[in-house]
Design a protein around this motif. Structure first.
Motif, PDB file in Angstrom:
ATOM      1  N   LEU A   1       0.893  -1.229   0.095  1.00 42.25           N
ATOM      2  CA  LEU A   1       0.074  -0.090   0.108  1.00 42.25           C
ATOM      3  C   LEU A   1       0.819   1.188  -0.106  1.00 42.25           C
ATOM      4  O   LEU A   1       0.410   2.441  -0.592  1.00 42.25           O
ATOM      5  CB  LEU A   1      -1.089  -0.123   1.206  1.00 42.25           C
ATOM      6  N   VAL A   2       2.129   1.311   0.558  1.00 39.87           N
ATOM      7  CA  VAL A   2       2.891   2.587   0.594  1.00 39.87           C
ATOM      8  C   VAL A   2       4.538   1.858   0.480  1.00 39.87           C
ATOM      9  O   VAL A   2       4.792   1.263   1.131  1.00 39.87           O
ATOM     10  CB  VAL A   2       2.847   2.817   2.084  1.00 39.87           C
ATOM     11  N   GLY A   3       4.955   2.451  -0.654  1.00 37.98           N
ATOM     12  CA  GLY A   3       6.299   2.314  -1.065  1.00 37.98           C
ATOM     13  C   GLY A   3       6.461   0.835  -1.532  1.00 37.98           C
ATOM     14  O   GLY A   3       5.273   0.258  -2.217  1.00 37.98           O
ATOM     15  N   ASP A   4       7.474   0.263  -1.503  1.00 40.02           N
ATOM     16  CA  ASP A   4       7.863  -1.117  -1.819  1.00 40.02           C
ATOM     17  C   ASP A   4       8.137  -2.089  -0.819  1.00 40.02           C
ATOM     18  O   ASP A   4       8.711  -2.970  -1.060  1.00 40.02           O
ATOM     19  CB  ASP A   4       8.871  -0.894  -2.868  1.00 40.02           C
ATOM     20  N   ALA A   5       7.571  -1.828   0.443  1.00 39.63           N
ATOM     21  CA  ALA A   5       7.770  -2.725   1.469  1.00 39.63           C
ATOM     22  C   ALA A   5       6.737  -2.706   2.489  1.00 39.63           C
ATOM     23  O   ALA A   5       5.796  -2.158   2.274  1.00 39.63           O
ATOM     24  CB  ALA A   5       9.064  -2.154   2.325  1.00 39.63           C
ATOM     25  N   PHE A   6       6.535  -3.818   3.238  1.00 35.43           N
ATOM     26  CA  PHE A   6       5.403  -4.233   4.263  1.00 35.43           C
ATOM     27  C   PHE A   6       5.706  -3.338   5.032  1.00 35.43           C
ATOM     28  O   PHE A   6       6.458  -3.029   5.922  1.00 35.43           O
ATOM     29  CB  PHE A   6       5.671  -5.747   4.742  1.00 35.43           C
ATOM     30  N   THR A   7       4.506  -2.524   5.555  1.00 31.29           N
ATOM     31  CA  THR A   7       4.354  -1.665   6.670  1.00 31.29           C
ATOM     32  C   THR A   7       3.120  -1.789   7.464  1.00 31.29           C
ATOM     33  O   THR A   7       2.272  -2.578   7.295  1.00 31.29           O
ATOM     34  CB  THR A   7       4.333  -0.105   5.840  1.00 31.29           C
ATOM     35  N   VAL A   8       3.071  -0.848   8.468  1.00 27.95           N
ATOM     36  CA  VAL A   8       1.850  -1.160   9.265  1.00 27.95           C
ATOM     37  C   VAL A   8       0.554  -0.672   8.640  1.00 27.95           C
ATOM     38  O   VAL A   8      -0.551  -1.404   9.040  1.00 27.95           O
ATOM     39  CB  VAL A   8       1.966   0.104  10.241  1.00 27.95           C
ATOM     40  N   ALA A   9       0.571  -0.165   7.435  1.00 30.07           N
ATOM     41  CA  ALA A   9      -0.589  -0.109   6.497  1.00 30.07           C
ATOM     42  C   ALA A   9      -0.980  -1.281   6.155  1.00 30.07           C
ATOM     43  O   ALA A   9      -2.154  -1.688   6.267  1.00 30.07           O
ATOM     44  CB  ALA A   9      -0.572   0.946   5.646  1.00 30.07           C
ATOM     45  N   ASP A  10      -0.242  -2.235   5.570  1.00 25.92           N
ATOM     46  CA  ASP A  10      -0.514  -3.580   5.049  1.00 25.92           C
ATOM     47  C   ASP A  10      -1.200  -4.364   6.155  1.00 25.92           C
ATOM     48  O   ASP A  10      -2.078  -5.227   6.124  1.00 25.92           O
ATOM     49  CB  ASP A  10       0.586  -3.888   4.328  1.00 25.92           C
ATOM     50  N   LEU A  11      -0.340  -4.248   7.263  1.00 24.21           N
ATOM     51  CA  LEU A  11      -0.685  -5.123   8.464  1.00 24.21           C
ATOM     52  C   LEU A  11      -1.929  -4.904   8.788  1.00 24.21           C
ATOM     53  O   LEU A  11      -2.829  -5.616   9.275  1.00 24.21           O
ATOM     54  CB  LEU A  11       0.575  -5.025   9.630  1.00 24.21           C
ATOM     55  N   THR A  12      -2.386  -3.543   9.044  1.00 25.28           N
ATOM     56  CA  THR A  12      -3.629  -3.406   9.432  1.00 25.28           C
ATOM     57  C   THR A  12      -4.691  -3.646   8.918  1.00 25.28           C
ATOM     58  O   THR A  12      -5.837  -4.259   9.190  1.00 25.28           O
ATOM     59  CB  THR A  12      -3.757  -1.787  10.036  1.00 25.28           C
ATOM     60  N   GLY A  13      -4.627  -3.311   7.547  1.00 21.31           N
ATOM     61  CA  GLY A  13      -5.653  -3.724   6.379  1.00 21.31           C
ATOM     62  C   GLY A  13      -5.758  -5.360   6.467  1.00 21.31           C
ATOM     63  O   GLY A  13      -7.133  -5.606   6.548  1.00 21.31           O
ATOM     64  N   ALA A  14      -4.880  -5.783   6.469  1.00 25.97           N
ATOM     65  CA  ALA A  14      -5.018  -7.426   6.469  1.00 25.97           C
ATOM     66  C   ALA A  14      -5.725  -8.095   7.574  1.00 25.97           C
ATOM     67  O   ALA A  14      -6.325  -8.866   7.541  1.00 25.97           O
ATOM     68  CB  ALA A  14      -3.694  -7.995   5.824  1.00 25.97           C
ATOM     69  N   ALA A  15      -4.891  -7.521   8.857  1.00 23.62           N
ATOM     70  CA  ALA A  15      -5.439  -8.026   9.872  1.00 23.62           C
ATOM     71  C   ALA A  15      -7.052  -7.515  10.428  1.00 23.62           C
ATOM     72  O   ALA A  15      -7.777  -8.661  10.636  1.00 23.62           O
ATOM     73  CB  ALA A  15      -4.600  -7.492  11.042  1.00 23.62           C
ATOM     74  N   LEU A  16      -7.385  -6.594   9.921  1.00 22.95           N
ATOM     75  CA  LEU A  16      -8.648  -6.269  10.464  1.00 22.95           C
ATOM     76  C   LEU A  16      -9.698  -6.763   9.546  1.00 22.95           C
ATOM     77  O   LEU A  16     -10.963  -6.715  10.045  1.00 22.95           O
ATOM     78  CB  LEU A  16      -9.108  -4.457  10.419  1.00 22.95           C
ATOM     79  N   LEU A  17      -9.333  -7.012   8.171  1.00 22.20           N
ATOM     80  CA  LEU A  17     -10.388  -7.514   7.419  1.00 22.20           C
ATOM     81  C   LEU A  17     -10.286  -8.946   7.312  1.00 22.20           C
ATOM     82  O   LEU A  17     -11.083  -9.756   6.319  1.00 22.20           O
ATOM     83  CB  LEU A  17     -10.052  -6.906   6.006  1.00 22.20           C
TER      84      LEU A  17
END
Length: 253
Positions: A189-205
């Motif tokens: 979602l942001v840049g080219d690495a795993f971040t808190v944005a990816d973790l949050t979206g995937a975990a909460l959904l």
């Protein structure tokens, strides 16, 4: 730094609790988990007022809320980083974390519990995930007996009614659409690495997709017209891939 292991107080089935677990595991931080029985005296005490689970006891501090927990973990152990180094990317990642917290996580809970109330046997099995067999059986009996009272409390605290649920279904679809717009065909979602944005979206959904990498043995997914309606959404494959790539390899520390 305290020599005592951090303790995560959790509901093992909860999406916000999964967000905190994932962050701990991503950073390889050894910790203990204490799974609370829903409706228990401890659970009610730890969720009083505006408080909620997860709660992390870390180096003499008690940290409430998954976002605050991740911030504390970043401060304690910066690598592997969940916050981007680039300041513009960091602001964007944190904004997306907040978006999913406010426009996915709460709505997922509302839709999920609304559907579970009409399938109480399933709902009780789901809510006692990770409890010892006998304790789970006793807990389900108690939860069933107290369900009318518990439901009134949940309805008041989290606005469980038909109108709110309909809005939340639309909000969840919008969150999936936001994922596709933000990643724009990319891996993250942001840049080219795993971040808190990816973790949050995937975990909460996660309840939309029931990922096999989930660390606790959930019952098979329930029958749900809403779940069926989003199975072909293009964000589904992305969420599944994030789980496979970044949760399957992140064992509990």
């Amino acid at each position: 730094m305290s020599d005592e292991l951090p303790v995560l107080w959790q509901y093992s089935f909860s999406n916000y609790n999964e967000k905190a677990r994932w962050a701990l595991d991503c950073k390889g931080i050894r910790h203990r988990r204490r799974s609370i029985m829903p409706g228990s005296a401890r659970g009610l005490w730890m969720s009083r007022g505006d408080r909620t689970l997860p709660v992390l006891d870390l180096a003499g501090r008690r940290i409430v809320d998954s976002t605050a927990i991740i911030a504390a973990l970043e401060e304690r152990q910066s690598e592997p980083a969940l916050y981007p180094v680039d300041q513009d990317e960091r602001r964007r990642a944190l904004a997306l974390e907040d978006f999913f917290d406010e426009h996915a996580g709460h709505d997922m809970r509302r839709v999920g519990f609304w559907e579970l109330k009409d399938n109480l046997d399933y709902g009780l099995e789901f809510m006692t995930t990770d409890q010892p067999r006998i304790k789970a059986a006793v807990g389900r009996v108690r939860l069933r007996a107290s369900f009318p009272i518990v439901w009134r409390y949940l309805s008041k605290r989290y606005t469980f009614n038909e109108e709110a649920v309909q809005r939340s279904r639309g909000t969840l679809i919008a969150a999936l659409d936001r994922i596709e717009a933000e990643r724009d065909g990319g891996d993250y979602l942001v840049g080219d690495a795993f971040t808190v944005a990816d973790l949050t979206g995937a975990a909460l959904l996660y309840p939309l997709f029931w990922p096999p990498e989930f660390q606790y043995e959930l019952p098979d997914p329930p029958q749900s017209a809403f779940l069926d309606s989003v199975r072909e959404h293009p964000a589904r494959q992305w969420i599944s891939e994030i789980w496979r790539r970044h949760r399957g390899s992140c064992a509990a520390a």
